[in-house]
Scaffold this motif. Structure first.
Motif, PDB file in Angstrom:
ATOM      1  N   LYS A   2       0.849  -1.204   0.000  1.00 32.33           N
ATOM      2  CA  LYS A   2       0.000   0.000   0.000  1.00 32.33           C
ATOM      3  C   LYS A   2       0.879   1.247   0.000  1.00 32.33           C
ATOM      4  O   LYS A   2       1.896   1.294   0.679  1.00 32.33           O
ATOM      5  N   GLU A   3       0.465   2.227  -0.781  1.00 38.59           N
ATOM      6  CA  GLU A   3       1.219   3.477  -0.834  1.00 38.59           C
ATOM      7  C   GLU A   3       0.277   4.578  -0.383  1.00 38.59           C
ATOM      8  O   GLU A   3      -0.918   4.503  -0.628  1.00 38.59           O
ATOM      9  N   ASN A   4       0.859   5.581   0.229  1.00 38.48           N
ATOM     10  CA  ASN A   4      -0.003   6.689   0.628  1.00 38.48           C
ATOM     11  C   ASN A   4       0.118   7.792  -0.417  1.00 38.48           C
ATOM     12  O   ASN A   4       1.117   8.504  -0.468  1.00 38.48           O
ATOM     13  N   LEU A   5      -0.891   7.892  -1.260  1.00 38.30           N
ATOM     14  CA  LEU A   5      -0.826   8.839  -2.377  1.00 38.30           C
ATOM     15  C   LEU A   5      -1.675  10.079  -2.115  1.00 38.30           C
ATOM     16  O   LEU A   5      -2.722   9.998  -1.456  1.00 38.30           O
ATOM     17  N   TYR A   6      -1.198  11.182  -2.678  1.00 44.44           N
ATOM     18  CA  TYR A   6      -1.930  12.451  -2.573  1.00 44.44           C
ATOM     19  C   TYR A   6      -2.081  13.069  -3.954  1.00 44.44           C
ATOM     20  O   TYR A   6      -1.158  13.023  -4.764  1.00 44.44           O
ATOM     21  N   GLN A  58      -5.118  16.405  -1.515  1.00 43.66           N
ATOM     22  CA  GLN A  58      -6.169  15.454  -1.131  1.00 43.66           C
ATOM     23  C   GLN A  58      -5.594  14.037  -1.064  1.00 43.66           C
ATOM     24  O   GLN A  58      -4.970  13.590  -2.029  1.00 43.66           O
ATOM     25  N   ASN A  59      -5.782  13.380   0.047  1.00 38.78           N
ATOM     26  CA  ASN A  59      -5.339  11.984   0.156  1.00 38.78           C
ATOM     27  C   ASN A  59      -6.236  11.097  -0.724  1.00 38.78           C
ATOM     28  O   ASN A  59      -7.424  11.365  -0.883  1.00 38.78           O
ATOM     29  N   ILE A  60      -5.629  10.055  -1.306  1.00 34.00           N
ATOM     30  CA  ILE A  60      -6.381   9.182  -2.209  1.00 34.00           C
ATOM     31  C   ILE A  60      -6.461   7.771  -1.623  1.00 34.00           C
ATOM     32  O   ILE A  60      -5.439   7.200  -1.247  1.00 34.00           O
ATOM     33  N   ALA A  61      -7.661   7.233  -1.585  1.00 32.79           N
ATOM     34  CA  ALA A  61      -7.829   5.855  -1.103  1.00 32.79           C
ATOM     35  C   ALA A  61      -7.412   4.894  -2.217  1.00 32.79           C
ATOM     36  O   ALA A  61      -7.871   5.020  -3.355  1.00 32.79           O
ATOM     37  N   ASP A  62      -6.520   3.945  -1.905  1.00 33.75           N
ATOM     38  CA  ASP A  62      -5.961   3.040  -2.929  1.00 33.75           C
ATOM     39  C   ASP A  62      -7.035   2.339  -3.752  1.00 33.75           C
ATOM     40  O   ASP A  62      -6.893   2.165  -4.956  1.00 33.75           O
ATOM     41  N   GLU A  63      -8.098   1.941  -3.090  1.00 38.32           N
ATOM     42  CA  GLU A  63      -9.105   1.133  -3.795  1.00 38.32           C
ATOM     43  C   GLU A  63      -9.881   1.938  -4.839  1.00 38.32           C
ATOM     44  O   GLU A  63     -10.600   1.368  -5.657  1.00 38.32           O
TER      45      GLU A  63
HETATM   46 MG    MG Z   1      -3.984   6.102   0.310  1.00 35.47          MG
END
Ligand code: MG
Ligand code: PML
Ligand code: MG
Ligand code: MG
Length: 255
Positions: A2-6, A58-63
């Protein structure tokens, strides 16, 4: 993993008129430098100094992420923008649009005021159907996957194409052409110093045309050509504006 993407988005305006915009989808540790990069882009724009800059993070949910393939890139060299525009009409016809529709598309882009977003054109009625005619329809939430960025730079570098105009436009056109109902896109920049533009579709790929306007001309933008017999306008707009899309393959560059 999992990556924490913005998503980091910037838009800049002066006296309410659009000057520039941009977006990156990046890892958390890159957010700060991307904010700086987009701020410099806004402040240094050749269209003038903005009096308003908006940056959202904005943070993005991986799914929620959809992964797509890029369009192949081809470049057609032309002597001047007149020849370039004739060439654009031919590519639009090759995609299946009529001569009349292709000419209309070109004429709309020639005369339309720079907007934040694109024109959405019904290819049967040849009417503009985007809900907000001043703002246009903004295809957003799109970038290259961060895993690809180094390799992408070297693929584009070899072809002399490693600049932000090309990178951002190929990612965007790849998403736009993937939208159901969109059959073609025509674009040239509203940046007065950038004269290259393109016609894109799933069947032709991303066809760059070296000159689509005169140097110094500040008109430009995008036209998304929509076939209403294929899908609903609402579904198409929702996909283009909201779906978070990352390009996760390298493009083929065909010279
Ligand atoms: Mg995320
Ligand atoms: C823009 O940056 O405003 C659009 C640029 C489109 C063409 C990019 C290219 O392929 O050179
Ligand atoms: Mg621009
Ligand atoms: Mg499509």
């Amino acid at each position: 993993m999992k990556e924490n993407l913005y998503s980091v988005k910037m838009r800049a305006a002066r006296k309410g008129k659009h000057i520039s915009g941009g977006e990156k989808i990046v890892l958390e540790q890159e957010v700060e430098s991307v904010v700086q990069q987009l701020t410099i882009r806004a402040l240094d724009h050749s269209k003038g100094r903005p009096d308003f800059i908006n940056i959202t993070i904005q943070n993005i949910a991986d799914e929620t992420i959809e992964y797509i393939a890029p369009l192949d890139i081809t470049t057609i060299m032309v002597d001047d923008y007149i020849q370039g525009r004739e060439c654009a009409v031919k590519v639009l016809q090759k995609i299946g649009l009529s001569y009349k529709a292709s000419q209309t598309i070109l004429n709309i882009l020639k005369t339309c005021n720079p907007m934040r977003g694109a024109v959405l054109l019904d290819i049967h009625s040849l009417e503009r159907i985007e809900p907000d005619k001043d703002r246009g329809l903004r295809a957003t939430n799109i970038d290259w996957s961060f895993r690809l960025k180094k390799d992408l730079d070297s693929v584009l570098e070899k072809e002399g194409l490693n600049n932000s105009h090309v990178k951002e436009a190929v990612a965007l056109a790849s998403k736009v052409s993937n939208a159901s109902g969109i059959v073609a896109e025509l674009c040239w920049s509203d940046d007065p110093h950038y004269v290259t533009g393109y016609v894109a579709s799933q069947n032709t790929g991303y066809v760059r045309i070296s000159k689509l306007k005169a140097l110094g001309d500040a008109t430009g933008g995008r036209i998304f050509c929509f076939d209403a017999s294929k899908t609903s306008i609402e579904a198409c707009i929702e996909y283009l504006q909201e779906k978070v899309t990352l390009v996760n393959k390298l493009p083929a560059v065909k010279g």
